[in-house]
Design an enzyme around this catalytic site. Structure first.
Site, PDB file in Angstrom:
ATOM      1  N   HIS A  88       0.823  -1.207   0.000  1.00  0.00           N
ATOM      2  CA  HIS A  88       0.000   0.000   0.000  1.00  0.00           C
ATOM      3  C   HIS A  88       0.857   1.258   0.000  1.00  0.00           C
ATOM      4  CE1 HIS A  88      -3.984  -1.888   1.660  1.00  0.00           C
ATOM      5  NE2 HIS A  88      -3.635  -2.365   0.477  1.00  0.00           N
ATOM      6  N   TYR A  98      -9.617   4.023   2.975  1.00  0.00           N
ATOM      7  CA  TYR A  98     -10.216   2.894   3.691  1.00  0.00           C
ATOM      8  C   TYR A  98     -11.719   3.110   3.921  1.00  0.00           C
ATOM      9  CZ  TYR A  98      -5.643   0.832   4.468  1.00  0.00           C
ATOM     10  OH  TYR A  98      -4.408   0.246   4.275  1.00  0.00           O
ATOM     11  N   GLU A 140       1.261   1.889   7.796  1.00  0.00           N
ATOM     12  CA  GLU A 140       1.589   2.717   6.631  1.00  0.00           C
ATOM     13  C   GLU A 140       2.056   4.105   7.056  1.00  0.00           C
ATOM     14  OE1 GLU A 140      -2.093   2.253   4.495  1.00  0.00           O
ATOM     15  OE2 GLU A 140      -1.736   0.086   4.375  1.00  0.00           O
ATOM     16  N   GLN A 207       5.036  -3.135  -9.492  1.00  0.00           N
ATOM     17  CA  GLN A 207       6.186  -3.192  -8.604  1.00  0.00           C
ATOM     18  C   GLN A 207       7.293  -4.024  -9.253  1.00  0.00           C
ATOM     19  OE1 GLN A 207       2.921  -3.765  -7.233  1.00  0.00           O
ATOM     20  NE2 GLN A 207       3.022  -1.575  -6.812  1.00  0.00           N
ATOM     21  N   SER A 209      11.398  -5.414  -8.375  1.00  0.00           N
ATOM     22  CA  SER A 209      12.458  -5.547  -7.375  1.00  0.00           C
ATOM     23  C   SER A 209      13.707  -4.792  -7.805  1.00  0.00           C
ATOM     24  CB  SER A 209      12.811  -7.019  -7.168  1.00  0.00           C
ATOM     25  OG  SER A 209      11.748  -7.717  -6.572  1.00  0.00           O
ATOM     26  N   GLY A 271      13.066 -18.223 -12.192  1.00  0.00           N
ATOM     27  CA  GLY A 271      12.711 -17.238 -13.211  1.00  0.00           C
ATOM     28  C   GLY A 271      13.123 -15.835 -12.821  1.00  0.00           C
TER      29      GLY A 271
END
Length: 396
Positions: A88, A98, A140, A207, A209, A271
């Site tokens: 998040h 929320y 968060e 996202q 890495s 992978g």
């Protein structure tokens, strides 16, 4: 902790809610995107919505959280919550969102379960939701404070200063802040969110890495995704983004990070799951680590194996390290005991090993089971999975 009034109601209705949670989450997303189409366009992963993975992950998370409250009322499932909170935070989720989720989720619960949702049942599950939501909001908030940013400032413009292919399907991007500002600190194993404007005007986020720790820059690697559906952002980055282009990139986040100390460490990937592991190996090599390091990687063949030269180079720089590579369909001569799926019975796993895993879910399940069989404590096995975490509800 659930109140004395809510706990027995949640326990009694958990089977019914659990059985219907897939229908509930499907209706929830329908309602949410009808009311807020911009969320599907610019925040939620349209691919994961199309294939149902996000609905499945949300259903698993709700069921797992509620089950944990009932089974262990004095404990909060923080490992699960931390993972969600990092995701998040990388998206810049704000507390007020929320409330929006609550509105449409509870309307979906009422629609699906109908008269079974009495005022007492609604109040009890309202407690479940806000226990989870408020815990995430708090986590968060801490993540934003640690990063020195607010929800609306997680992403900033970065310039692509280098791009090269690791394989035909994997490209590595090196980016620097477009404003010349400082590069935020990152931990080995973390990821960044990347937002790309697509031809239809959508600003989709994914996202990736961090696959290394270059000075004054961030480095992430992207695999081209083909399937049903194809990867919108990954393929766009491959086809349309090059040196000199600007991308919106988030502060680094992610809860699966390399721990310190001298204990043996095993890094297992399959992978494109090699990207955070290469980042961890880069850190170990750069810091002159002397701990025992075992790198295990599985891939289709030599040509699909991204960062193959880097793996050997980094392992060679470490004082006590070894690499074990398995190819499902190796090209040319290759050792028989390293052909096919990963078999850790051929690898000596030292006592006290901490393991980090990244790859597809079947790989994670298999390797985790083999590590436990080899004597590694379940608490010392950490995993990262790309996309919605479909393992959250499995008690992994």
């Amino acid at each position: 902790m659930l109140s004395p009034q809510a706990a027995p109601v949640v326990e009694a209705t958990l089977p019914a809610v659990g059985a219907a949670v897939g229908d509930i989450t499907a209706r929830f997303y329908e309602r949410l995107f009808e009311a807020h189409p911009e969320l599907l366009r610019d925040l939620f992963n349209r691919g994961n919505q199309a294939n149902g993975a996000q609905r499945q992950a949300l259903a698993g998370a709700i069921a797992a959280f509620a089950s944990a409250l009932v089974s262990h009322p004095a404990q909060r499932p923080d490992a699960m919550l931390r993972r969600i909170a990092h995701k998040h935070a990388s998206l810049g989720i704000a507390p007020e969102q929320y409330e929006v989720v609550h509105e449409h989720l509870f309307a979906a619960i009422a629609e699906v379960l109908g008269e079974a949702v009495t005022p007492e049942v609604a109040a009890a599950w309202d407690e479940v939701y806000w226990l989870m939501a408020n815990a995430l909001i708090a986590l968060e908030k801490d993540l934003y404070a640690g990063a020195g940013v607010g929800p609306g400032a997680v992403m900033r413009p970065w310039t692509v200063v280098s791009r090269h292919l690791e394989t035909d399907d994997v490209a590595t991007f090196l980016v620097r802040p477009a404003d010349g500002g400082p590069v935020p600190a990152s931990l080995p194993g973390q990821y960044v969110s990347v937002q790309a404007e697509l031809p239809d005007g959508a600003r989709q986020i994914r996202q990736y890495s961090l696959s290394g720790h270059p000075h004054g820059a961030l480095q992430f690697s992207v695999k081209r995704v083909t399937g049903t559906p194809d990867g919108e952002v990954s393929n766009h980055l491959h086809e349309h983004v090059g040196v000199g282009d600007t991308l919106l990139v988030s502060h680094p986040f992610g809860d699966v990070t390399l721990g310190g100390g001298d204990a043996p460490v095993l890094l297992a990937s399959a992978g494109i799951g090699c990207t955070p592991m290469v980042g961890m190996l880069s850190h170990l090599a750069a810091t002159g680590a002397t701990r025992r390091v075992i790198a295990v990687h599985a891939d289709r063949d030599q040509f699909a194996h991204a960062f193959r030269p880097d793996l050997h180079r980094l392992v060679g720089r470490l004082a006590d390290a070894e690499a074990h590579i398995f190819y499902q369909r190796p090209v040319g001569e290759w050792p028989e005991h390293r052909s096919g799926l990963v078999d850790l019975s051929t690898v000596e796993v030292p006592a006290g090993t901490t393991a980090y895993l990244c790859g597809p879910l079947p790989f994670l399940r298999s390797v985790r089971g083999q590590l436990i069989e080899a004597g590694v404590r379940p608490a010392d096995i950490h995993y990262e999975v790309f996309g919605p975490d479909l393992w959250l509800g499995a008690g992994a």
